[in-house]
Structure formats: C-alpha cells, structure tokens
Motif scaffolding. Structure first.
Motif, short mmCIF file in Angstrom:
data_model
loop_
_atom_site.label_atom_id
_atom_site.label_comp_id
_atom_site.label_asym_id
_atom_site.label_seq_id
_atom_site.Cartn_x
_atom_site.Cartn_y
_atom_site.Cartn_z
N ARG A 9 0.81 -1.22 0.00
CA ARG A 9 0.00 0.00 0.00
C ARG A 9 0.84 1.26 0.00
O ARG A 9 1.94 1.29 0.53
CB ARG A 9 -0.95 0.03 1.20
N GLU A 10 0.27 2.29 -0.64
CA GLU A 10 0.85 3.62 -0.56
C GLU A 10 0.55 4.22 0.81
O GLU A 10 -0.46 3.87 1.44
CB GLU A 10 0.29 4.52 -1.65
N GLU A 54 13.83 -0.98 8.56
CA GLU A 54 12.97 -1.55 7.53
C GLU A 54 12.97 -0.78 6.21
O GLU A 54 13.23 -1.35 5.15
CB GLU A 54 11.52 -1.63 8.04
N GLN A 55 12.64 0.50 6.23
CA GLN A 55 12.45 1.22 4.99
C GLN A 55 13.31 2.47 4.88
O GLN A 55 13.13 3.25 3.96
CB GLN A 55 10.97 1.57 4.82
N ASN A 56 14.25 2.66 5.81
CA ASN A 56 15.10 3.85 5.76
C ASN A 56 16.40 3.58 5.03
O ASN A 56 17.46 3.98 5.45
CB ASN A 56 15.41 4.33 7.18
N ILE A 57 16.30 2.86 3.91
CA ILE A 57 17.50 2.49 3.18
C ILE A 57 17.26 2.62 1.68
O ILE A 57 16.13 2.59 1.20
CB ILE A 57 17.91 1.02 3.46
N GLN A 164 5.16 11.84 0.24
CA GLN A 164 6.16 11.67 -0.81
C GLN A 164 7.37 10.89 -0.30
O GLN A 164 7.86 9.97 -0.98
CB GLN A 164 6.60 13.04 -1.34
N GLN A 165 7.83 11.23 0.90
CA GLN A 165 9.03 10.59 1.44
C GLN A 165 8.80 9.13 1.80
O GLN A 165 9.63 8.27 1.51
CB GLN A 165 9.54 11.37 2.64
N VAL A 166 7.68 8.85 2.46
CA VAL A 166 7.42 7.47 2.87
C VAL A 166 7.21 6.57 1.66
O VAL A 166 7.74 5.44 1.62
CB VAL A 166 6.20 7.39 3.82
N ARG A 170 9.41 3.31 0.74
CA ARG A 170 8.82 1.99 0.50
C ARG A 170 9.25 1.45 -0.85
O ARG A 170 9.56 0.25 -0.98
CB ARG A 170 7.30 2.08 0.60
N ALA A 171 9.27 2.30 -1.85
CA ALA A 171 9.70 1.87 -3.18
C ALA A 171 11.17 1.47 -3.15
O ALA A 171 11.55 0.43 -3.72
CB ALA A 171 9.46 2.98 -4.20
N ASN A 172 12.01 2.26 -2.49
CA ASN A 172 13.44 1.94 -2.40
C ASN A 172 13.67 0.60 -1.72
O ASN A 172 14.49 -0.22 -2.16
CB ASN A 172 14.18 3.03 -1.63
N HIS A 173 12.95 0.39 -0.62
CA HIS A 173 13.07 -0.87 0.12
C HIS A 173 12.68 -2.05 -0.76
O HIS A 173 13.42 -3.05 -0.86
CB HIS A 173 12.19 -0.80 1.37
N TYR A 174 11.53 -1.95 -1.39
CA TYR A 174 11.03 -3.06 -2.22
C TYR A 174 11.95 -3.30 -3.40
O TYR A 174 12.29 -4.46 -3.72
CB TYR A 174 9.62 -2.72 -2.70
N ASN A 175 12.35 -2.24 -4.08
CA ASN A 175 13.17 -2.38 -5.28
C ASN A 175 14.57 -2.88 -4.96
O ASN A 175 15.23 -3.48 -5.81
CB ASN A 175 13.26 -1.04 -6.01
N THR A 176 15.05 -2.64 -3.74
CA THR A 176 16.36 -3.11 -3.32
C THR A 176 16.36 -4.61 -3.02
O THR A 176 17.27 -5.33 -3.42
CB THR A 176 16.84 -2.35 -2.06
N PHE A 177 15.32 -5.07 -2.34
CA PHE A 177 15.32 -6.44 -1.85
C PHE A 177 14.54 -7.44 -2.70
O PHE A 177 14.47 -8.62 -2.37
CB PHE A 177 14.81 -6.48 -0.41
N THR A 178 13.93 -6.97 -3.78
CA THR A 178 13.24 -7.89 -4.68
C THR A 178 13.73 -7.67 -6.10
O THR A 178 14.48 -6.73 -6.38
CB THR A 178 11.71 -7.69 -4.64
N GLU A 179 13.27 -8.51 -7.00
CA GLU A 179 13.63 -8.38 -8.40
C GLU A 179 12.55 -7.63 -9.17
O GLU A 179 12.61 -7.56 -10.40
CB GLU A 179 13.84 -9.76 -9.01
N ASP A 180 11.59 -7.07 -8.47
CA ASP A 180 10.46 -6.39 -9.09
C ASP A 180 10.44 -4.90 -8.75
O ASP A 180 11.31 -4.41 -8.02
CB ASP A 180 9.15 -7.05 -8.66
N THR A 181 9.44 -4.21 -9.26
CA THR A 181 9.28 -2.78 -9.02
C THR A 181 8.01 -2.53 -8.22
O THR A 181 6.93 -2.98 -8.60
CB THR A 181 9.20 -2.00 -10.35
#
Length: 213
Positions: A9-10, A54-57, A164-166, A170-181
C-alpha cells in the motif's frame, strides 16, 4: 477462498486498516507490526532496530556503511553475520529475519501487510500460488495527504512531504530487496484505488471478492 492475502500500500491510502478489517471479516490472522516483534524474537535483533531499519535504506550495503559498526554494538543481538569471509549487512539481516517470519505464517489463513510479503510468498517454493492473493492499495494524492493530516495531526505542507518521502522509502526498500518494481501492475493480482469507493466500501468490495476466489 484464498488462504493468504498480502496488502501492499501507498502511505495514506488506508491499506493497513483495509487489510485489518478484511482479516476481521474473514476470520483470518492479521500481521503488520507483529512481524517486527516475531522477527526480533527469532533473530535476536531488537524490535526498535528492525523498525528503524525496515524502509530507511536505499540499499543494504550503503545503509550498513552509513550505520557503521558502532550501531551494531548498541543494538541487542545486532551482530553482523559471517558468510565465508564476508559480513552480511545489517539491513539484509533485517530483511532475512522478516522473510523467515513471513514464510512461517502461511500455515493458517492470514492477511499480511507490507514488508515485501507479496514477493517473498510469490517466489517461495513452499507456497502454492493458488492459495495466494496479492493486492496493492493506492489512492489519490490529495486523499492521502488529508488522511495523514488527520491521523498524524500534521499541517498540509508536512503531510504532503511525508506522503512523498514514505512512498519513496517503501519503493526503495522493495526495489532493493526484490527483483520487481514496487507498484508495478504486472506483479499484483489486484490494484485498487481506495479513493474511488472510500475505505469502508473498498473493504466490503475486497471482502466479497476474496470470498468468491
């Protein structure tokens, strides 16, 4: 009926409350913050450290570099894990701890919010795809801002910046640890704009849909 429901979720879309109410309607277990506590207990990392990490990366190795070894020394159990001659970055340790926890939740009907659960379960050899439904909840930007203003008691400028920041984190976290967008329509079974029907009717609609799957 699908056994495992994941909710991505956004920020400000109401995804968490939608997931929780769906779980209540279906009599399913609900997991969000609970994953942090369970992962902490299993891994030895502190809940506070997991929540902060979790998501600050933007990437695990960069976060570990910025964090430095001193942080590990002040965090309960947050020692680096040796793999051969290499140390597993702390952010990767957090992801792996949460992944292990999420995979352990599939023995009972559950709704799981966030934490790359859709990817983790979709790519697991131990989860039958027929039991899994991955949902992405989004909303109109102004609706998200309004919800965050009310929920966090923020002024409009601060809420707009937070949304905008959160979402970026979330996108950075997901895109870093998965092969998807994150948010890519091709990787979800359903994408729902909660602004279209509102939160309550979105819950009703999704509950009815899941009952028919």
């Amino acid at each position: 009926m699908k056994k495992i429901i994941t909710i991505s979720r956004e920020y400000g879309s109401g995804g968490r409350i939608i997931g929780k109410k769906i779980a209540e309607n279906l009599g399913y277990n609900f997991y969000d913050r609970e994953i942090i506590d369970m992962a902490a207990e299993d891994s030895g990392l502190s809940p506070e450290f997991i929540e902060k990490t979790e998501q600050n990366i933007s990437s695990g190795w960069l976060y570990n570099l910025l964090l430095g070894t001193s942080y590990a020394g002040t965090t309960a159990g947050a020692t680096t894990q040796q793999i051969g001659t290499q140390s597993l970055p702390l952010a990767d340790q957090v992801f792996n701890a949460e992944r292990k926890t999420i995979l352990s939740l599939t023995d009972k009907p559950s709704v799981i919010v966030g934490r790359c659960a859709d990817y983790i379960l979709r790519t697991s050899d131990t989860v039958d795809s027929k039991d899994l439904l991955n949902i992405f909840i989004y909303a109109d930007f102004d609706d998200k801002v309004k919800r965050i203003m009310e929920r966090q008691s923020m002024d409009e400028k601060a809420a707009r910046k937070a949304v905008q920041q959160v979402d970026k984190c979330r996108a950075n976290h997901y895109n870093t640890f998965t092969e998807d967008t994150w948010g890519d329509r091709k990787i979800y079974d359903l994408l729902v704009n909660s602004s279209t029907l509102g939160i309550d009717q979105t819950i009703e609609m999704l509950t009815a849909f899941i009952q028919k799957t």
